[in-house]
Design a protein around this motif. Structure first.
Motif, PDB file in Angstrom:
ATOM      1  N   ALA A 119       0.831  -1.209   0.000  1.00 36.17           N
ATOM      2  CA  ALA A 119       0.000   0.000   0.000  1.00 36.17           C
ATOM      3  C   ALA A 119       0.861   1.253   0.000  1.00 36.17           C
ATOM      4  O   ALA A 119       0.521   2.262  -0.633  1.00 36.17           O
ATOM      5  N   THR A 120       1.984   1.195   0.691  1.00 36.81           N
ATOM      6  CA  THR A 120       2.893   2.339   0.736  1.00 36.81           C
ATOM      7  C   THR A 120       3.593   2.518  -0.608  1.00 36.81           C
ATOM      8  O   THR A 120       3.722   3.642  -1.118  1.00 36.81           O
ATOM      9  N   VAL A 121       4.042   1.412  -1.198  1.00 36.78           N
ATOM     10  CA  VAL A 121       4.659   1.484  -2.528  1.00 36.78           C
ATOM     11  C   VAL A 121       3.685   2.098  -3.532  1.00 36.78           C
ATOM     12  O   VAL A 121       4.063   2.931  -4.368  1.00 36.78           O
ATOM     13  N   ASN A 122       2.428   1.702  -3.452  1.00 36.96           N
ATOM     14  CA  ASN A 122       1.440   2.184  -4.418  1.00 36.96           C
ATOM     15  C   ASN A 122       1.278   3.702  -4.375  1.00 36.96           C
ATOM     16  O   ASN A 122       0.913   4.327  -5.378  1.00 36.96           O
ATOM     17  N   LEU A 123       1.532   4.297  -3.220  1.00 33.46           N
ATOM     18  CA  LEU A 123       1.397   5.754  -3.090  1.00 33.46           C
ATOM     19  C   LEU A 123       2.711   6.493  -3.297  1.00 33.46           C
ATOM     20  O   LEU A 123       2.734   7.720  -3.343  1.00 33.46           O
ATOM     21  N   SER A 124       3.797   5.753  -3.404  1.00 32.52           N
ATOM     22  CA  SER A 124       5.114   6.391  -3.500  1.00 32.52           C
ATOM     23  C   SER A 124       5.371   6.913  -4.906  1.00 32.52           C
ATOM     24  O   SER A 124       4.746   6.490  -5.882  1.00 32.52           O
ATOM     25  N   LEU A 125       6.322   7.834  -4.990  1.00 33.48           N
ATOM     26  CA  LEU A 125       6.793   8.373  -6.260  1.00 33.48           C
ATOM     27  C   LEU A 125       8.303   8.198  -6.334  1.00 33.48           C
ATOM     28  O   LEU A 125       8.970   7.960  -5.318  1.00 33.48           O
ATOM     29  N   ASN A 126       8.845   8.318  -7.532  1.00 33.82           N
ATOM     30  CA  ASN A 126      10.290   8.204  -7.697  1.00 33.82           C
ATOM     31  C   ASN A 126      11.024   9.111  -6.716  1.00 33.82           C
ATOM     32  O   ASN A 126      10.672  10.289  -6.560  1.00 33.82           O
ATOM     33  N   GLY A 127      12.041   8.547  -6.073  1.00 31.92           N
ATOM     34  CA  GLY A 127      12.841   9.321  -5.129  1.00 31.92           C
ATOM     35  C   GLY A 127      12.406   9.191  -3.690  1.00 31.92           C
ATOM     36  O   GLY A 127      13.101   9.675  -2.782  1.00 31.92           O
ATOM     37  N   ASP A 128      11.279   8.530  -3.430  1.00 33.80           N
ATOM     38  CA  ASP A 128      10.799   8.374  -2.055  1.00 33.80           C
ATOM     39  C   ASP A 128      11.601   7.303  -1.310  1.00 33.80           C
ATOM     40  O   ASP A 128      12.182   6.390  -1.912  1.00 33.80           O
ATOM     41  N   THR A 129      11.582   7.414   0.017  1.00 37.57           N
ATOM     42  CA  THR A 129      12.200   6.418   0.890  1.00 37.57           C
ATOM     43  C   THR A 129      11.139   5.822   1.797  1.00 37.57           C
ATOM     44  O   THR A 129      10.399   6.560   2.469  1.00 37.57           O
ATOM     45  N   LEU A 130      11.074   4.489   1.821  1.00 39.17           N
ATOM     46  CA  LEU A 130      10.139   3.769   2.667  1.00 39.17           C
ATOM     47  C   LEU A 130      10.948   3.032   3.736  1.00 39.17           C
ATOM     48  O   LEU A 130      11.792   2.192   3.403  1.00 39.17           O
ATOM     49  N   THR A 131      10.690   3.352   5.005  1.00 37.18           N
ATOM     50  CA  THR A 131      11.476   2.792   6.108  1.00 37.18           C
ATOM     51  C   THR A 131      10.609   1.863   6.946  1.00 37.18           C
ATOM     52  O   THR A 131       9.558   2.266   7.459  1.00 37.18           O
ATOM     53  N   LEU A 132      11.070   0.612   7.084  1.00 32.18           N
ATOM     54  CA  LEU A 132      10.392  -0.369   7.923  1.00 32.18           C
ATOM     55  C   LEU A 132      10.971  -0.299   9.330  1.00 32.18           C
ATOM     56  O   LEU A 132      12.184  -0.379   9.528  1.00 32.18           O
ATOM     57  N   THR A 133      10.087  -0.158  10.298  1.00 36.74           N
ATOM     58  CA  THR A 133      10.538  -0.185  11.694  1.00 36.74           C
ATOM     59  C   THR A 133      10.694  -1.632  12.150  1.00 36.74           C
ATOM     60  O   THR A 133      10.348  -2.577  11.441  1.00 36.74           O
ATOM     61  N   ASP A 134      11.210  -1.812  13.355  1.00 35.99           N
ATOM     62  CA  ASP A 134      11.495  -3.155  13.878  1.00 35.99           C
ATOM     63  C   ASP A 134      10.217  -3.983  13.929  1.00 35.99           C
ATOM     64  O   ASP A 134       9.133  -3.487  14.294  1.00 35.99           O
ATOM     65  N   GLY A 135      10.350  -5.270  13.565  1.00 39.87           N
ATOM     66  CA  GLY A 135       9.208  -6.169  13.662  1.00 39.87           C
ATOM     67  C   GLY A 135       9.231  -7.198  12.560  1.00 39.87           C
ATOM     68  O   GLY A 135      10.080  -7.201  11.676  1.00 39.87           O
ATOM     69  N   THR A 136       8.245  -8.115  12.620  1.00 38.19           N
ATOM     70  CA  THR A 136       8.089  -9.145  11.605  1.00 38.19           C
ATOM     71  C   THR A 136       6.847  -8.835  10.781  1.00 38.19           C
ATOM     72  O   THR A 136       5.734  -8.715  11.326  1.00 38.19           O
ATOM     73  N   TYR A 137       7.037  -8.735   9.485  1.00 37.21           N
ATOM     74  CA  TYR A 137       5.979  -8.335   8.562  1.00 37.21           C
ATOM     75  C   TYR A 137       5.428  -9.578   7.877  1.00 37.21           C
ATOM     76  O   TYR A 137       6.173 -10.351   7.258  1.00 37.21           O
ATOM     77  N   THR A 138       4.127  -9.796   7.990  1.00 41.01           N
ATOM     78  CA  THR A 138       3.474 -10.954   7.388  1.00 41.01           C
ATOM     79  C   THR A 138       2.162 -10.508   6.753  1.00 41.01           C
ATOM     80  O   THR A 138       1.692  -9.380   6.951  1.00 41.01           O
ATOM     81  N   GLY A 139       1.541 -11.445   6.017  1.00 43.68           N
ATOM     82  CA  GLY A 139       0.193 -11.217   5.518  1.00 43.68           C
ATOM     83  C   GLY A 139       0.141 -10.501   4.183  1.00 43.68           C
ATOM     84  O   GLY A 139       1.148 -10.034   3.645  1.00 43.68           O
ATOM     85  N   PRO A 140      -1.072 -10.391   3.620  1.00 42.05           N
ATOM     86  CA  PRO A 140      -1.265  -9.704   2.349  1.00 42.05           C
ATOM     87  C   PRO A 140      -0.739  -8.270   2.412  1.00 42.05           C
ATOM     88  O   PRO A 140      -0.893  -7.573   3.417  1.00 42.05           O
TER      89      PRO A 140
END
Length: 397
Positions: free
Chosen positions: A247-268
């Motif tokens: 969902a975050t990628v879908n809203l991003s534009l070229n040059g953006d940075t997406l940062t994942l905080t600590d944790g385990t990411y699962t699911g759709p």
């Protein structure tokens, strides 16, 4: 016309008589045509087109030349307003000029073969009709960053909408705004649009402005306001700027940075993630040891197609992926930077247990640990028609 013989008799009292004969010849004389059924005056709407207002063979008649009369429009008092023509079937047709009203007097003539004629006159009144407002110019879409200053006088709606009857007398309103919590749109007394933004809120708002005339006719113009952030935070529990990575990628534009905080990411939304050609950076806040994408043996991690070296995937653990090719990362025509990744426990049915590169994917892969991945070919990395740069990586099946 023709001839007749007449016999005249004179008789006396004794019944004696005498007769005289004469012949009377009646010569043919051409009669003028007549108006059999006069055309009534008529009222029609502005912009109207009237085909076969009257069949002129039913309006005029001629005892000698019926069917051979020639029909003409002898006069049109207002040809700018009304175009009147007689077609090949002797039908009188009308068409009105756009957005004009008034009246026109027509004189229609029927002429026989000897030049005798008769005329019929009618008046055509064209009444005004309220036209719908029109869009003279589109309202442009706009993009601003989160926490941008309000935009004063974004557009003057008198330049956007027009109305042939009312000019600048239209009533303007914000008819719809699908993101009112993020974007506020106003229209001031001078018909200028203002846009303001809620703090720390991103959105793509679709705005509909309606222009209405005094008769209730209206037209809508739609534009988009994108309030964008260039730095995105994603949390494993879905409480980040968007609920998951895709969902975050879908809203991003070229040059953006997406940062994942600590944790385990699962699911759709946290597996089968498609960069969709974006040159973005996906990374972690505190490194791969504490930032894990667990694919739960349901899909691969990422699809990366048609991007360049400005696309970066870094400092994340991706584990337990499964696909036929590239159980962790699959690339086509892409040359991203993969760095600081831990790719572990991924299984491909054929090629590239962790990474599969195809179609000229000349990625740079550095400082990665690729361990315990399985495939028929290339349990760690499989390159097909591609030349990746692999530097300082640990690759163990």
């Amino acid at each position: 016309f023709g001839s007749s013989q007449i016999i005249l008799r004179a008789t006396d009292t004794e019944a004696l008589f005498v007769e005289d004969t004469l012949v009377v010849n009646v010569s043919a004389v051409n009669d003028a045509p007549i108006v059999a059924f006069a055309m009534p005056d008529t009222t029609i709407d502005e912009d109207a087109v009237i085909n076969v207002y009257r069949d002129l063979t039913h309006v005029f008649s001629d005892v000698e030349d019926f069917g051979n009369l020639a029909f003409t429009i002898e006069n049109n008092s207002n040809p700018v307003l009304l175009n009147a023509v007689i077609d090949a079937d002797s039908a009188l047709n009308f068409s009105c000029a756009a957005n004009l009203s008034g009246s026109a007097t027509l004189i229609v003539r029927a002429t026989d073969i000897d030049g005798l004629f008769v005329e019929d006159t009618l008046e055509v009144v064209v009444v005004p009709v309220n036209d719908q407002p029109a869009i003279a110019a589109a309202i442009p879409d706009t993009l601003v960053l989160v926490d941008a200053a309000p935009i004063i006088n974004y557009v003057d709606l008198n330049d956007i909408f027009s109305d042939i009857e009312e000019g600048s007398g239209l009533l303007f309103a914000v008819h719809d705004n699908d993101a009112p919590g993020a974007v506020t749109v106003t229209i001031d007394a001078d018909s200028a649009v203002g846009i303001s933004f809620s703090p720390d809120t991103h959105a793509i708002a679709t705005i509909v402005i309606r222009a209405t005339d005094s008769g209730g006719l209206f037209v809508d113009e739609t534009f988009a306001v994108r309030v964008h952030r260039t730095s995105w935070v994603i949390n494993a529990d879905g409480t980040g700027h968007e609920p998951n990575i895709q969902a975050t990628v879908n809203l991003s534009l070229n040059g953006d940075t997406l940062t994942l905080t600590d944790g385990t990411y699962t699911g759709p939304g946290n597996r089968g993630i498609n960069f969709d050609g974006r040159d973005i950076v996906i990374t972690s806040l505190n490194g791969p040891e504490v930032t894990i994408i667990d694919l739960e043996n349901l899909d691969r991690g990422f699809v990366i197609d048609n991007v360049g070296p400005n696309t970066v995937l870094s400092d994340i653990t991706i584990m337990n992926g499964i696909q036929n090719q590239g159980a962790c990362i699959k690339m086509s025509g892409a040359s991203p930077l993969l760095t600081g990744l831990i790719l572990v426990g991924n299984t491909a049915g054929s090629d590239g247990g962790a990474i599969y590169l195809d179609n000229g994917s000349n990625a740079t892969i550095t400082n990665c640990r690729i361990v315990g991945n399985n495939a028929d070919l290339g349990g760690g990395i499989y390159a097909n028609g591609s030349s990746p740069i692999i530097d300082n990586c640990t690759i163990i099946e």
